[in-house]
Design a protein around this motif. Structure first.
Motif, mmCIF file in Angstrom:
data_model
loop_
_atom_site.group_PDB
_atom_site.id
_atom_site.type_symbol
_atom_site.label_atom_id
_atom_site.label_comp_id
_atom_site.label_asym_id
_atom_site.label_seq_id
_atom_site.Cartn_x
_atom_site.Cartn_y
_atom_site.Cartn_z
ATOM 1 N N LEU A 4 10.814 1.244 7.361
ATOM 2 C CA LEU A 4 10.263 1.697 6.093
ATOM 3 C C LEU A 4 11.054 2.929 5.645
ATOM 4 O O LEU A 4 11.366 3.808 6.452
ATOM 5 C CB LEU A 4 8.783 2.064 6.252
ATOM 6 C CG LEU A 4 8.150 2.423 4.908
ATOM 7 C CD1 LEU A 4 7.927 1.179 4.063
ATOM 8 C CD2 LEU A 4 6.846 3.174 5.089
ATOM 9 N N ALA B 192 3.503 10.612 5.888
ATOM 10 C CA ALA B 192 2.635 11.333 4.952
ATOM 11 C C ALA B 192 1.399 11.884 5.653
ATOM 12 O O ALA B 192 0.821 12.863 5.195
ATOM 13 C CB ALA B 192 2.214 10.402 3.817
ATOM 14 N N SER B 193 0.989 11.263 6.757
ATOM 15 C CA SER B 193 -0.238 11.745 7.399
ATOM 16 C C SER B 193 0.027 12.726 8.534
ATOM 17 O O SER B 193 -0.888 13.435 8.957
ATOM 18 C CB SER B 193 -1.068 10.566 7.912
ATOM 19 O OG SER B 193 -0.279 9.726 8.700
ATOM 20 N N SER C 225 3.727 3.887 12.694
ATOM 21 C CA SER C 225 3.392 4.233 11.309
ATOM 22 C C SER C 225 4.123 5.510 10.889
ATOM 23 O O SER C 225 3.582 6.333 10.169
ATOM 24 C CB SER C 225 1.880 4.405 11.148
ATOM 25 O OG SER C 225 1.433 5.464 11.968
ATOM 26 N N ASN C 226 5.372 5.632 11.362
ATOM 27 C CA ASN C 226 6.141 6.842 11.080
ATOM 28 C C ASN C 226 7.609 6.608 11.389
ATOM 29 O O ASN C 226 7.950 5.660 12.086
ATOM 30 C CB ASN C 226 5.604 8.020 11.917
ATOM 31 C CG ASN C 226 5.268 7.584 13.334
ATOM 32 O OD1 ASN C 226 6.140 7.210 14.110
ATOM 33 N ND2 ASN C 226 3.979 7.575 13.669
ATOM 34 N N GLY D 105 8.515 4.514 14.509
ATOM 35 C CA GLY D 105 7.202 4.561 15.134
ATOM 36 C C GLY D 105 6.300 3.526 14.474
ATOM 37 O O GLY D 105 6.662 2.930 13.445
ATOM 38 N N GLY E 107 10.872 6.036 4.559
ATOM 39 C CA GLY E 107 9.816 7.051 4.500
ATOM 40 C C GLY E 107 10.061 8.072 3.392
ATOM 41 O O GLY E 107 11.177 8.570 3.223
ATOM 42 N N ILE E 108 9.004 8.375 2.684
ATOM 43 C CA ILE E 108 9.080 9.397 1.639
ATOM 44 C C ILE E 108 9.199 10.777 2.302
ATOM 45 O O ILE E 108 9.958 11.638 1.847
ATOM 46 C CB ILE E 108 7.833 9.317 0.721
ATOM 47 C CG1 ILE E 108 7.720 7.912 0.091
ATOM 48 C CG2 ILE E 108 7.866 10.398 -0.350
ATOM 49 C CD1 ILE E 108 8.945 7.442 -0.665
ATOM 50 N N THR E 109 8.486 10.957 3.404
ATOM 51 C CA THR E 109 8.587 12.222 4.141
ATOM 52 C C THR E 109 9.991 12.345 4.741
ATOM 53 O O THR E 109 10.578 13.432 4.745
ATOM 54 C CB THR E 109 7.529 12.264 5.270
ATOM 55 O OG1 THR E 109 6.324 11.689 4.768
ATOM 56 C CG2 THR E 109 7.271 13.678 5.742
ATOM 57 N N ARG F 250 8.324 4.111 -4.610
ATOM 58 C CA ARG F 250 8.383 3.115 -3.527
ATOM 59 C C ARG F 250 7.385 1.992 -3.772
ATOM 60 O O ARG F 250 7.672 0.821 -3.493
ATOM 61 C CB ARG F 250 8.123 3.774 -2.170
ATOM 62 C CG ARG F 250 8.304 2.778 -1.012
ATOM 63 C CD ARG F 250 8.212 3.429 0.335
ATOM 64 N NE ARG F 250 6.912 4.024 0.559
ATOM 65 C CZ ARG F 250 6.630 4.844 1.568
ATOM 66 N NH1 ARG F 250 7.558 5.154 2.448
ATOM 67 N NH2 ARG F 250 5.420 5.336 1.705
ATOM 68 N N ARG G 159 7.764 -7.032 14.624
ATOM 69 C CA ARG G 159 7.371 -7.202 13.222
ATOM 70 C C ARG G 159 8.333 -8.134 12.479
ATOM 71 O O ARG G 159 9.389 -8.476 12.977
ATOM 72 C CB ARG G 159 7.341 -5.833 12.542
ATOM 73 C CG ARG G 159 6.314 -4.895 13.139
ATOM 74 C CD ARG G 159 6.456 -3.508 12.550
ATOM 75 N NE ARG G 159 7.785 -2.962 12.784
ATOM 76 C CZ ARG G 159 8.321 -1.951 12.102
ATOM 77 N NH1 ARG G 159 7.630 -1.369 11.148
ATOM 78 N NH2 ARG G 159 9.542 -1.521 12.391
ATOM 79 N N HIS H 204 6.133 8.320 -3.764
ATOM 80 C CA HIS H 204 5.228 7.218 -3.397
ATOM 81 C C HIS H 204 5.120 6.202 -4.543
ATOM 82 O O HIS H 204 5.107 4.994 -4.317
ATOM 83 C CB HIS H 204 3.857 7.754 -2.992
ATOM 84 C CG HIS H 204 3.884 8.459 -1.671
ATOM 85 N ND1 HIS H 204 3.951 7.788 -0.467
ATOM 86 C CD2 HIS H 204 3.910 9.777 -1.359
ATOM 87 C CE1 HIS H 204 3.996 8.662 0.528
ATOM 88 N NE2 HIS H 204 3.976 9.883 0.008
ATOM 89 N N TYR I 54 0.831 -1.207 0.000
ATOM 90 C CA TYR I 54 0.000 0.000 0.000
ATOM 91 C C TYR I 54 0.858 1.246 0.000
ATOM 92 O O TYR I 54 2.063 1.184 0.199
ATOM 93 C CB TYR I 54 -0.967 -0.016 1.186
ATOM 94 C CG TYR I 54 -0.359 0.336 2.529
ATOM 95 C CD1 TYR I 54 0.504 -0.537 3.192
ATOM 96 C CD2 TYR I 54 -0.643 1.544 3.151
ATOM 97 C CE1 TYR I 54 1.045 -0.217 4.426
ATOM 98 C CE2 TYR I 54 -0.104 1.878 4.390
ATOM 99 C CZ TYR I 54 0.737 0.996 5.025
ATOM 100 O OH TYR I 54 1.277 1.313 6.244
#
Ligand code: PDD
Length: 286
Positions: free
Chosen positions: A206, A246-247, A185-186, A183, A208-210, A52, A143, A49, A33
């Motif tokens: 991950l 991203a959020s 989700s970050n 994090g 991260g794109i940010t 990736r 994970r 995005h 996703y």
């Protein structure tokens, strides 16, 4: 308002969109996703995005089901149809279904399932949490070992958010072999003086794109960036901390495992990076 969503080539009311119960995303979390933010009706960092996504798919031996331009058009059409000014677009691609449950992948020509939907988030850029900062707690990272692939296996991150909530915090930072990975989700950062410290890229986190954009802007603003692991103790002792995604864009962290950082309010570096990120990424939004 009933959202219009995208499923396998069709734009449909969310109540009419369906996916097979045999879909491998549903049965095996066999899918990837992306979450892309929308500000002022435009997409932030779309190219990052899309790249990736292609990498995540290729690591799982799946092909990009449409090229990046076609994908951009679907994103834009959903923004238009749902009148999104500030919000998120969620995209998921799974290995589809060959009409049964089997651990072995179906034939390579099995069509993937492609789903996109919007989430309106008015006030996303001016989120009150960014003025106050958030609290995090540390939890064990349980994970799998390929966290660089953005798969839809999000049960542990979900459990982590629940553990944070139960502890009266806003989110959790995960610990492996004594250091913070990221994090739930970050991506996670600490600041000491003018130096920003964040874990280096590997399969542990991950990409991260940010993160990539924020580190670029930080270097351009003459801040020092150290990409290395850090412990929770080092984080609790830091001047500032923050997360990126991203959020949340750049979101200051003001408390770690009950220890208040500095004055307990968002620090100067985090606040400045949030401003720079929003300003610069809006300039290149498409
Ligand atoms: N999460 N690390 C993890 C584990 C993530 O799930 C995310 C993104 C990030 C930040 O990546 P980016 O800057 O590309 O958003 C880091 C998304 C937002 C989500 O799951 O909703």
């Amino acid at each position: 308002m009933t959202r219009t969503v995208y499923v396998n080539g069709s734009y449909l009311p969310e109540t009419e969109a369906t996916v097979s119960i045999f879909d491998r995303g549903f049965l095996f979390a066999d899918g990837v996703y992306e979450v892309t933010s929308v500000l002022g009706g435009k997409l932030i960092d779309f190219d990052g995005h899309a790249k990736r996504l292609e990498r995540s798919l290729s690591e799982l031996e799946m092909a990009m089901p449409m090229d990046s331009d076609a994908l951009l058009e679907v994103h834009r059409e959903l923004v238009r149809l749902n009148e999104i000014d500030e919000g998120l677009i969620y995209l998921q691609i799974t290995r589809g279904s060959d009409g049964d449950r089997d651990f072995v992948y179906p034939a390579a020509d099995t069509p993937p399932t492609i789903v996109l939907f919007t989430q309106a988030k008015p006030g996303l850029a001016q989120a009150p949490a960014a003025q106050k900062g958030i609290k995090v707690v540390s939890i064990e990272d349980q994970r799998w070992g390929r966290r660089d692939i953005k798969t839809v296996q999000l049960l542990y991150p979900s459990m982590g958010k629940m553990m944070a909530k139960a502890a009266g915090a806003d989110d959790a930072w995960m610990i492996e072999d004594g250091t913070v990975t990221e994090g739930t989700s970050n991506n996670a950062y600490i600041v000491k003086g003018n130096t920003i410290i964040t874990r280096q890229l590997s399969n542990d986190i991950l990409h991260g794109i940010t993160r990539a954009a924020v580190l670029r802007f930080a270097r351009e603003a003459q801040m020092t960036v150290e990409e290395r692991p850090f412990t929770i103790e080092e984080a609790q002792d830091a001047d500032e901390a923050f997360i990126t995604s991203a959020s949340t864009f750049v979101m200051p962290v003001v408390e770690i495992d009950g220890k208040v950082l500095g004055a307990g309010a968002p620090g100067g570096v985090s606040s400045r990076l949030r401003e720079i990120y929003l300003e610069e990424s809006l300039k290149s939004a498409i």
